[in-house]
Design a protein around this motif. Structure first.
Motif, PDB file in Angstrom:
ATOM      1  N   LEU A  40      40.136  14.590  36.288  1.00  0.00           N
ATOM      2  CA  LEU A  40      41.949  15.774  35.622  1.00  0.00           C
ATOM      3  C   LEU A  40      42.951  15.154  36.487  1.00  0.00           C
ATOM      4  O   LEU A  40      42.534  15.194  37.487  1.00  0.00           O
ATOM      5  CB  LEU A  40      40.985  16.764  35.966  1.00  0.00           C
ATOM      6  CG  LEU A  40      40.152  17.889  34.879  1.00  0.00           C
ATOM      7  CD1 LEU A  40      39.840  19.365  35.721  1.00  0.00           C
ATOM      8  CD2 LEU A  40      40.591  18.337  33.528  1.00  0.00           C
ATOM      9  N   PRO A  41      43.950  14.924  35.473  1.00  0.00           N
ATOM     10  CA  PRO A  41      44.912  14.570  35.929  1.00  0.00           C
ATOM     11  C   PRO A  41      45.416  15.295  37.237  1.00  0.00           C
ATOM     12  O   PRO A  41      45.683  16.400  37.371  1.00  0.00           O
ATOM     13  CB  PRO A  41      45.708  14.617  35.025  1.00  0.00           C
ATOM     14  CG  PRO A  41      44.948  14.392  33.485  1.00  0.00           C
ATOM     15  CD  PRO A  41      43.973  15.353  33.580  1.00  0.00           C
ATOM     16  N   GLY A  42      45.086  14.169  37.677  1.00  0.00           N
ATOM     17  CA  GLY A  42      46.034  14.720  39.890  1.00  0.00           C
ATOM     18  C   GLY A  42      44.629  14.974  40.471  1.00  0.00           C
ATOM     19  O   GLY A  42      45.025  15.571  41.548  1.00  0.00           O
ATOM     20  N   PHE A  43      43.616  15.257  39.822  1.00  0.00           N
ATOM     21  CA  PHE A  43      42.551  15.702  41.100  1.00  0.00           C
ATOM     22  C   PHE A  43      42.285  15.045  41.966  1.00  0.00           C
ATOM     23  O   PHE A  43      41.816  16.120  43.487  1.00  0.00           O
ATOM     24  CB  PHE A  43      41.639  15.285  40.379  1.00  0.00           C
ATOM     25  CG  PHE A  43      39.667  16.465  40.417  1.00  0.00           C
ATOM     26  CD1 PHE A  43      39.804  17.717  40.196  1.00  0.00           C
ATOM     27  CD2 PHE A  43      39.189  15.901  41.553  1.00  0.00           C
ATOM     28  CE1 PHE A  43      38.589  18.114  40.644  1.00  0.00           C
ATOM     29  CE2 PHE A  43      38.321  16.458  42.486  1.00  0.00           C
ATOM     30  CZ  PHE A  43      37.682  17.865  42.106  1.00  0.00           C
ATOM     31  N   SER A  44      42.406  14.110  42.367  1.00  0.00           N
ATOM     32  CA  SER A  44      41.722  12.821  43.341  1.00  0.00           C
ATOM     33  C   SER A  44      43.401  12.919  44.882  1.00  0.00           C
ATOM     34  O   SER A  44      43.532  13.282  45.755  1.00  0.00           O
ATOM     35  CB  SER A  44      42.219  11.731  43.116  1.00  0.00           C
ATOM     36  OG  SER A  44      42.553  10.223  42.155  1.00  0.00           O
ATOM     37  N   GLU A  45      44.591  12.979  43.448  1.00  0.00           N
ATOM     38  CA  GLU A  45      45.238  13.341  44.992  1.00  0.00           C
ATOM     39  C   GLU A  45      46.069  14.646  45.137  1.00  0.00           C
ATOM     40  O   GLU A  45      45.769  14.318  46.803  1.00  0.00           O
ATOM     41  CB  GLU A  45      46.788  13.183  43.857  1.00  0.00           C
ATOM     42  CG  GLU A  45      47.210  11.631  43.661  1.00  0.00           C
ATOM     43  CD  GLU A  45      46.443  11.141  41.736  1.00  0.00           C
ATOM     44  OE1 GLU A  45      45.716  12.277  41.733  1.00  0.00           O
ATOM     45  OE2 GLU A  45      46.352  10.420  41.484  1.00  0.00           O
TER      46      GLU A  45
END
Length: 118
Positions: A40-45
């Protein structure tokens, strides 16, 4: 969540804290994400931000993949990485010593996990 919470950052922090103290710095630098949801976009950040927020000041984390960096070849298998790892584990001869059958789970529930020492 907070360190006492049940969110993913708290679970990551708890899992690392349960490991040998000498290994913890390496583990903090190697938080590896796997599975489709982690794409999902932005998950790791977000995970990295939350880990920093709930941890002691100065604690450094490296979450892989880091979308600012490049982990060549990692993203191509990331969606299925958890399944692939489980499949590899299940193919080991030692797996039969730790596996739990459906019948064992139904008879004992999660207490079977503790009895196996897993």
């Amino acid at each position: 969540g907070r360190a006492g919470g049940h969110g993913l950052p708290a679970l990551v922090q708890k899992a690392i804290s349960m490991c040998d103290r000498d290994l913890q710095p390496d583990l903090l630098q190697s938080v590896v994400l796997a599975g489709g949801t982690t794409m999902l976009p932005g998950f790791s950040e977000r995970l990295k931000h939350e880990l920093v927020r709930i941890s002691a000041p100065g604690t450094s984390f490296n979450v892989v993949p880091d979308n600012k960096g490049s982990e060549r070849g990692y993203n191509s298998q990331r969606k299925h990485a958890a399944w692939i790892g489980g499949s590899m584990f299940a193919s080991l001869d030692t797996f039969r010593h730790v596996m739990v059958t459906k019948q064992e789970w139904e008879d004992c529930d999660e207490s079977i996990i503790h009895r196996r020492g897993v």
